[in-house]
Enzyme design. Structure first.
Site, mmCIF file in Angstrom:
data_model
loop_
_atom_site.group_PDB
_atom_site.id
_atom_site.type_symbol
_atom_site.label_atom_id
_atom_site.label_comp_id
_atom_site.label_asym_id
_atom_site.label_seq_id
_atom_site.Cartn_x
_atom_site.Cartn_y
_atom_site.Cartn_z
ATOM 1 N N GLU A 55 -1.772 -24.341 11.688
ATOM 2 C CA GLU A 55 -1.290 -25.588 10.581
ATOM 3 C C GLU A 55 0.341 -25.497 10.904
ATOM 4 O O GLU A 55 0.083 -26.375 10.204
ATOM 5 C CB GLU A 55 -2.050 -24.503 9.575
ATOM 6 N N PHE A 117 -13.861 -14.562 -0.517
ATOM 7 C CA PHE A 117 -14.009 -14.456 0.615
ATOM 8 C C PHE A 117 -12.587 -16.099 1.154
ATOM 9 O O PHE A 117 -12.900 -17.152 0.512
ATOM 10 C CB PHE A 117 -15.065 -14.979 1.808
ATOM 11 N N GLN A 118 -11.215 -16.550 1.418
ATOM 12 C CA GLN A 118 -10.545 -16.924 1.840
ATOM 13 C C GLN A 118 -10.071 -17.847 0.578
ATOM 14 O O GLN A 118 -9.617 -19.431 0.470
ATOM 15 C CB GLN A 118 -10.720 -17.874 2.818
ATOM 16 N N LYS A 167 -14.544 -27.103 -2.489
ATOM 17 C CA LYS A 167 -15.528 -26.987 -1.465
ATOM 18 C C LYS A 167 -16.728 -28.415 -2.025
ATOM 19 O O LYS A 167 -17.351 -28.901 -1.602
ATOM 20 C CB LYS A 167 -16.306 -26.169 -0.579
ATOM 21 N N MET A 480 23.144 -17.794 17.436
ATOM 22 C CA MET A 480 23.946 -18.679 15.758
ATOM 23 C C MET A 480 23.943 -17.608 15.112
ATOM 24 O O MET A 480 24.785 -17.078 14.466
ATOM 25 C CB MET A 480 23.210 -19.688 14.807
#
Length: 566
Positions: A55, A117-118, A167, A480
């Site tokens: 993602e 969940f999630q 959803k 760096m």
């Protein structure tokens, strides 16, 4: 009259994206967002979905797409970890004022707040790093929310907007009536006549004017007006990292980048100018050095669309609040209406001083006897491409060398994480840019450390047959960090070496890309030309000097005229 239809929430979302002219979205599916993916399947001939490997890659690709086109980039993710994996990309876009709409889906309304969940409160997580965010729990509010999100992302100072949709809303049905997108109007009502007059008076009274240009000039499309003003008054110009390309890097008035790794001439000029015209900049610490000694002799005119940027870091005498391009148009028109002045003759001594500084300390390096210096790689790229490529970068030494040594002649040709400093940004951003311009040469200038942050996106580039090039300045360490530890921590190097590198040529081949390795300077240009001409994704692994430093460098807390030089 527009036809009203009854659609489910996912179909309404797709129709609203089509209203906004969205043709490409980047994303990764999951359970909560599957209704939207089902709708995308039905509209795949109108909106192309690009499946990334992560993602974060989707968010950076959408960001890169937005930077090169000026359009809104769109990315999708599911609930929970899918949504949180977008966070770094959203923050990157927020810090650099990039218009992006991130769409996530959450659990159903009845499951919110139950540690489902999630489930994650992604609007709460992203509140500090979005221009605005929404959670949609009512199907009747969905279409208007999507339309508002696109308007907000593009209006005023651009930025990312997040839409979280439960959803059950994606499955619920409601009436949908098409609408034309709201026009995005340049912000000009805040440009005050008295501020333009005051800025004009300062310009006419100046003896040592200096123009400093930032990312706001790129975002507003102000390049032509900027060039016209600079040449009208014969004022030298410097840019920030985000402002690269807003002013032609080959122009005779260009002095280079300003700030921590800016040129000697630019840093000396801002320290001695009596007038600083700052266009679309935020005066961050990497540009100003010690604030109390920044531009100590200058009256500052600050042109910016965001009033909260005025006086935020640097006190200015004359603020001009409004769209950068339109503000420059107003100044130019006011100048044209007055008796012309002999600008070139008037500033001849000032230009002479700048020429001396340019010659006194140009960006230079000691050629390697047995190794390739990274600066030589960037100069070879500049020679081959003639400044016409789109460059993305990761973050580190390679980023600074690209900014110092590549001659950016056009805006929207350097895509880099300036504000957040996101390692792993450049490669997925290059993928987004290549989707926007499939026939242009897109090169990710990368370090071996940064590239391994998101190298899994090789499969995204290869599977979509993108000719993206990864130019790997491979010094076997976090360059760096090593430089800072070497210069400011007594040489106590800790956690900087990457001793067990993968074979990047074999890695490229494992993904189905082309791999090239360059270990000798005499092979550099020919290999670059071959790789750049290839129609395939390619990694060019250039073995460079490990201990090379970026110069000039301004130590933290020092003023810009206290540069460490080679």
């Amino acid at each position: 009259m527009a036809e009203t239809r009854v659609l489910n929430g996912s179909e309404i979302l797709i129709e609203c994206l089509k209203e906004q002219g969205v043709k490409t979205v980047f994303g990764y599916p999951g359970g909560a967002i599957l209704n939207i993916y089902d709708a995308l399947y039905k509209h795949q001939d109108e909106i192309t979905h690009i499946l990334t490997s992560h993602e974060q890659g989707a968010s950076h690709a959408a960001d890169g797409y937005a930077r090169v086109t000026g359009k809104v980039g769109v990315c999708l993710a599911t609930s929970g970890p899918g949504a949180t994996n977008l966070v770094t990309g959203i923050a990157t876009a927020f810090m650099d004022s990039i218009p992006m709409v991130a769409i996530t889906c959450n659990v159903g309304v009845s499951l919110l707040g139950r540690d489902s969940f999630q489930e994650i409160d992604i609007t709460g997580v992203t509140m500090p790093i979005t221009k605005y965010n929404f959670i949609v729990k009512d199907i009747k509010k969905l279409a208007d929310t999507v339309r508002r999100a696109f308007t907000i992302a593009q209006s005023g100072r651009p930025g990312p907007v997040l839409i979280d949709i439960t959803k059950d809303v994606t499955a619920a049905e409601d009436e949908y009536t098409p609408q034309e997108p709201a026009p995005i109007v340049r912000q000009t009502d805040t440009i005050r006549e008295e501020d333009i007059e005051a800025a004009l008076e300062m310009i006419r009274n100046s003896q040592k004017p200096f123009i400093f240009v930032g990312g706001g000039a790129v975002l507003s499309g102000a390049s032509e007006e900027l060039r016209a003003l600079a040449h009208k008054i014969q004022a030298p110009v410097a840019d920030s990292l985000m402002g690269k390309g807003a002013f032609d890097g080959t122009d005779e008035l260009y002095t280079g980048m300003l700030g921590m790794h800016g040129t000697y001439a630019a840093n000396k000029a801002v320290s001695n100018a009596d007038l600083l015209i700052a266009v679309g900049v935020r005066f961050d610490d990497r540009v100003t050095g010690r604030l109390s000694s920044f531009a100590p002799k200058a009256t500052i005119v600050h042109i910016d669309i965001d009033p909260t940027s005025i006086h935020k870091n640097v006190n200015v005498r004359i603020p001009v609040v409004g769209d950068c391009r339109n503000s420059l148009v107003a100044i130019r028109e006011h100048l044209a209406a007055r008796e012309p002045l002999p600008w070139k003759e008037r500033f001849a001594a000032w230009q002479g001083q700048l020429d001396e500084w340019r010659q006194e300390q140009p960006i230079t390096w000691t050629p390697g006897e047995t190794t390739i210096k990274p600066q030589e790689v960037i100069k070879a790229v500049d020679k081959i491409t003639e400044g016409k490529a789109i460059l993305t970068t990761e973050v580190g030494q390679h980023q600074m060398w690209a900014a110092q040594l590549y001659n950016f002649t056009e805006p929207r040709t350097l895509l880099t994480s300036g504000g957040l400093g996101t390692m792993g940004y450049g490669f997925p951003a290059a993928i987004g840019a290549q989707f926007a311009y499939p026939n242009k040469l897109v090169i990710d200038v990368s370090g071996d450390g940064s590239f391994q942050m998101n190298l899994q996106e090789l499969i995204t580039a290869v599977s979509n047959k993108l000719p993206v090039k990864v130019l790997l300045l491979n010094n076997g360490c976090l360059g760096m960090v090593r430089q800072l530890q070497d210069l400011f921590y007594g040489g106590r190097l800790n956690a900087v070496d990457i001793p067990d590198q993968p074979d990047f040529v074999k890695l490229a081949e494992a993904y189905g890309a082309e791999g090239y390795r360059v270990a000798k300077l005499e092979d550099l240009e020919s290999t670059l030309r071959t790789a750049f001409a290839s129609p395939n994704t390619a990694i060019i692994d250039v073995i460079v000097e490990r201990d090379e430093n970026v110069y000039p460098t301004v130590p933290s807390g020092a003023s810009l005229d206290e540069m460490l030089l080679l």
